[in-house]
Scaffold this motif. Sequence first.
Motif, PDB file in Angstrom:
ATOM      1  N   VAL A   1       0.830  -1.208   0.000  1.00  0.00           N
ATOM      2  CA  VAL A   1       0.000   0.000   0.000  1.00  0.00           C
ATOM      3  C   VAL A   1       0.861   1.253   0.000  1.00  0.00           C
ATOM      4  O   VAL A   1       0.710   2.135  -0.853  1.00  0.00           O
ATOM      5  N   ILE A   2       1.792   1.352   0.944  1.00  0.00           N
ATOM      6  CA  ILE A   2       2.653   2.544   0.978  1.00  0.00           C
ATOM      7  C   ILE A   2       3.547   2.579  -0.250  1.00  0.00           C
ATOM      8  O   ILE A   2       3.823   3.640  -0.822  1.00  0.00           O
ATOM      9  N   SER A   3       3.995   1.421  -0.719  1.00  0.00           N
ATOM     10  CA  SER A   3       4.877   1.368  -1.891  1.00  0.00           C
ATOM     11  C   SER A   3       4.163   1.827  -3.154  1.00  0.00           C
ATOM     12  O   SER A   3       4.774   2.443  -4.033  1.00  0.00           O
ATOM     13  N   SER A   4       2.871   1.549  -3.255  1.00  0.00           N
ATOM     14  CA  SER A   4       2.129   1.929  -4.461  1.00  0.00           C
ATOM     15  C   SER A   4       1.983   3.440  -4.588  1.00  0.00           C
ATOM     16  O   SER A   4       1.737   3.954  -5.680  1.00  0.00           O
ATOM     17  N   HIS A   5       2.132   4.162  -3.479  1.00  0.00           N
ATOM     18  CA  HIS A   5       2.020   5.616  -3.517  1.00  0.00           C
ATOM     19  C   HIS A   5       3.370   6.325  -3.470  1.00  0.00           C
ATOM     20  O   HIS A   5       3.500   7.437  -3.969  1.00  0.00           O
ATOM     21  N   SER A   6       4.364   5.675  -2.876  1.00  0.00           N
ATOM     22  CA  SER A   6       5.657   6.349  -2.695  1.00  0.00           C
ATOM     23  C   SER A   6       6.701   5.922  -3.719  1.00  0.00           C
ATOM     24  O   SER A   6       7.601   6.691  -4.049  1.00  0.00           O
ATOM     25  N   GLY A   7       6.611   4.674  -4.205  1.00  0.00           N
ATOM     26  CA  GLY A   7       7.562   4.191  -5.198  1.00  0.00           C
ATOM     27  C   GLY A   7       8.802   3.559  -4.598  1.00  0.00           C
ATOM     28  O   GLY A   7       9.043   3.617  -3.390  1.00  0.00           O
ATOM     29  N   PRO A   8       9.618   2.931  -5.453  1.00  0.00           N
ATOM     30  CA  PRO A   8      10.834   2.271  -4.981  1.00  0.00           C
ATOM     31  C   PRO A   8      11.864   3.279  -4.480  1.00  0.00           C
ATOM     32  O   PRO A   8      11.837   4.450  -4.847  1.00  0.00           O
ATOM     33  N   GLN A   9      12.747   2.783  -3.638  1.00  0.00           N
ATOM     34  CA  GLN A   9      13.820   3.568  -3.027  1.00  0.00           C
ATOM     35  C   GLN A   9      13.290   4.649  -2.088  1.00  0.00           C
ATOM     36  O   GLN A   9      13.940   5.672  -1.866  1.00  0.00           O
ATOM     37  N   THR A  10      12.133   4.381  -1.529  1.00  0.00           N
ATOM     38  CA  THR A  10      11.602   5.228  -0.464  1.00  0.00           C
ATOM     39  C   THR A  10      12.085   4.696   0.886  1.00  0.00           C
ATOM     40  O   THR A  10      12.128   3.480   1.093  1.00  0.00           O
ATOM     41  N   VAL A  11      12.454   5.597   1.779  1.00  0.00           N
ATOM     42  CA  VAL A  11      12.824   5.204   3.138  1.00  0.00           C
ATOM     43  C   VAL A  11      12.014   6.029   4.131  1.00  0.00           C
ATOM     44  O   VAL A  11      11.641   7.173   3.848  1.00  0.00           O
ATOM     45  N   GLY A  12      11.725   5.427   5.265  1.00  0.00           N
ATOM     46  CA  GLY A  12      10.949   6.106   6.285  1.00  0.00           C
ATOM     47  C   GLY A  12      11.547   5.919   7.663  1.00  0.00           C
ATOM     48  O   GLY A  12      12.222   4.912   7.926  1.00  0.00           O
ATOM     49  N   VAL A  13      11.290   6.875   8.527  1.00  0.00           N
ATOM     50  CA  VAL A  13      11.707   6.780   9.929  1.00  0.00           C
ATOM     51  C   VAL A  13      10.514   7.160  10.792  1.00  0.00           C
ATOM     52  O   VAL A  13       9.854   8.174  10.547  1.00  0.00           O
ATOM     53  N   MET A  14      10.238   6.328  11.791  1.00  0.00           N
ATOM     54  CA  MET A  14       9.121   6.563  12.701  1.00  0.00           C
ATOM     55  C   MET A  14       9.619   6.473  14.139  1.00  0.00           C
ATOM     56  O   MET A  14      10.359   5.549  14.491  1.00  0.00           O
ATOM     57  N   TYR A  15       9.210   7.417  14.975  1.00  0.00           N
ATOM     58  CA  TYR A  15       9.641   7.416  16.372  1.00  0.00           C
ATOM     59  C   TYR A  15       8.635   8.170  17.221  1.00  0.00           C
ATOM     60  O   TYR A  15       7.783   8.909  16.723  1.00  0.00           O
ATOM     61  N   ASN A  16       8.737   7.975  18.528  1.00  0.00           N
ATOM     62  CA  ASN A  16       7.892   8.687  19.490  1.00  0.00           C
ATOM     63  C   ASN A  16       8.686   9.817  20.125  1.00  0.00           C
ATOM     64  O   ASN A  16       9.899   9.697  20.328  1.00  0.00           O
ATOM     65  N   VAL A  17       7.999  10.889  20.472  1.00  0.00           N
ATOM     66  CA  VAL A  17       8.607  11.941  21.289  1.00  0.00           C
ATOM     67  C   VAL A  17       7.897  11.940  22.650  1.00  0.00           C
ATOM     68  O   VAL A  17       6.740  11.546  22.770  1.00  0.00           O
ATOM     69  N   ARG A  18       8.606  12.389  23.650  1.00  0.00           N
ATOM     70  CA  ARG A  18       8.051  12.416  25.006  1.00  0.00           C
ATOM     71  C   ARG A  18       7.193  13.663  25.202  1.00  0.00           C
ATOM     72  O   ARG A  18       7.407  14.683  24.526  1.00  0.00           O
TER      73      ARG A  18
END
Length: 282
Positions: free
Chosen positions: A265-282
């Motif tokens: 799903v995310i790949s179909s909208h963003s395309g190849p060679q996409t990278v993501g970072v997810m994190y929480n803040v306090r």
Amino acid sequence: MRNVQIITDSTSDLSLELLKTNNIDVVPLYVVFEEHTYKDGIEITTEDLYKKVNDTGELPKTSAPTPGDFHEVFKYHIEQNKDILYMGLSSQLSTTIQNAKIAASEFPEGRIEIIDSLNLSAGIGLLALKAVDLTKEGLNVQQIAAKIREQLPKVKTFFAVNTLEYLQKGGRCSSVQSFIGNMLKIRPILKLVDGKIILHQKTRGKREKTLNALIEEILKDKDLIDLDRMIVNHSLAPEDAVYLKEELEKALSIKEIVFLKAGCVISSHSGPQTVGVMYNVR
């Protein structure tokens, strides 16, 4: 007190190993190529998706699980005498949450909590793993749901996109913008805000410059980042994702950086060679 079953959807991008280890169940979204419909992550992989796009020149459509799909999964766990906490793809991007609520309304009140993640991809996965942590503290489903809802605005999700082509084909930018952007080697950094994808920054030039800009953006939160867990996600960009992971490990004393591959799903909208970072803040 009943045990709590954590359920998410396939856009959470959690690996099969993580799902099994943490006893997380998944309701898949659908990927549609012309007359063929596939269950995301079950009947089609990201590699399959890109091959079909290359062969046909067309992007697939994606669709939410039906209320019936949710009912089937919820019924199984309710019959196992479990309460359910479900969190899924942002309601600003999909009808997935709406359909989950329809299904939940058919079960006794208080047995199922539905959480709109206001996120996508491994941003949802991050919340699901946090929910698992909370189940180990012996909290009931309402207590866990309350803590996860408090966490929603604290999740940061960034993506560095290598090409504007998929965004353009998916209706996220015009063909003119895509043409000019690719000519100028513009690589966007996208961010989730209030459940929607926004263009956060444009970078030009070499890929490494984009990755370093993404790292620089994350390190603006250096003193606020929850150091227990971070996720690095990629769509056919393992070397870039490893670079991100290693640089973040150097800069931050993160206890765990989870390394994941993006689903269809995310790949179909963003395309190849996409990278993501997810994190929480306090």
